[in-house]
Design an enzyme around this catalytic site. Structure first.
Site, PDB file in Angstrom:
ATOM      1  CB  SER A   1      43.250  37.005  39.376  1.00  0.00           C
ATOM      2  OG  SER A   1      42.555  35.884  39.855  1.00  0.00           O
ATOM      3  CD  GLN A   2      49.641  39.553  36.791  1.00  0.00           C
ATOM      4  OE1 GLN A   2      49.713  38.333  36.785  1.00  0.00           O
ATOM      5  NE2 GLN A   2      50.473  40.331  36.126  1.00  0.00           N
TER       6      GLN A   2
END
Ligand code: SAH
Length: 234
Positions: free
Chosen positions: A67-68
């Site tokens: 994920s970011q």
């Protein structure tokens, strides 16, 4: 400026830009310190390490993504952890989120449905000395009843329906942080708190875009799963 320093500043900037949604100007210092301590590049395949410190998602193999960083930081903050907590993560992926949590709590249990990813993540976490993380291959929608109740549960894949076992395995007063919505589509990042009377209190934070929480039967969970040759391991 180092890549890590730039990533931390990008997270702070995005937190500030979304403060009206998340209800605060800055994330917990403990969370930001944990983000600073964990080398994100070590959780990416060699070919993708050059953008390890960009504030964006990155491929980790088997069609999945890490994920970011802003979302990792935000979800960790929303879990509201204490050093004495036992946390369950669904969707180990690269192991990066589990490593961040391991700096903040006593014990992390993490479930990953794709055997190849769980084996890699477990090996990497062990190599880097994150000894309070236990990874197992399995369908996270069932939770991990042997270690319940949990002081918090974080799901890093999206689902339209919140799996009942996850609510059941939450301690009273604990939170479930989960993206709810259609796969590869608009999803709401939700915080679901289990109240003293057993009622649940859902709160929507903001829009996110996660890979789907898949059916355990659809995933390649069979085969060479662990060094011991056993599908399930601790
Ligand atoms: N937290 C990870 C990123 C997760 S990406 C990290 O820090 O790198 C989402 C992960 O959820 C993928 O690895 C996917 O295989 C896994 N997943 C999807 N459905 C699942 C299920 N039913 N049970 C456990 N893991 C699942």
């Amino acid at each position: 400026m180092s890549g890590l320093q730039r990533m931390l500043e990008d997270i702070e900037m995005e937190v500030n830009q979304t403060r009206h949604l998340i209800g605060k100007d800055a994330l917990d210092d403990r969370v930001m310190t944990a983000i600073k301590q964990v080398p994100r590049h070590k959780f990416l395949p060699a070919d993708f390490r050059f953008f390890a410190y960009d504030n964006g998602p990155a491929p980790i193999g088997s069609g999945q993504t890490i994920s970011q960083p802003y979302i990792v930081a935000l979800m960790t903050d929303l879990l509201n952890t204490k050093p004495t907590d036992t946390i369950l993560e669904i969707g180990t992926g690269s192991g990066y989120q589990a490593a961040i949590l391991s700096r903040l709590v006593k014990q992390v249990y993490s479930l990953e449905v794709i055997a190849e990813l769980s084996v890699n993540a477990r090996r990497q976490l062990k190599k880097m000395g994150y000894n309070n993380v236990t990874v197992k291959t399995g369908d996270g929608r069932l939770g991990w009843p042997e270690h319940a109740p949990f002081d918090g549960i974080i799901v890093t894949a999206a689902t339209l329906h919140i799996p009942r076992p996850l609510i059941d395995q939450l301690r009273t007063g604990a939170r479930l942080v989960i993206p709810v919505g259609l796969p590869y589509n608009y999803q709401e990042l939700m915080v679901i708190e289990k109240k003293a009377n057993g009622k649940i209190e859902p709160r929507s934070i903001l829009g996110v875009n996660f890979v789907p929480l898949i059916d355990g039967c659809d995933a390649e969970t069979t085969g060479k799963d662990s060094e011991s040759g056993d599908l399930y391991y601790e």
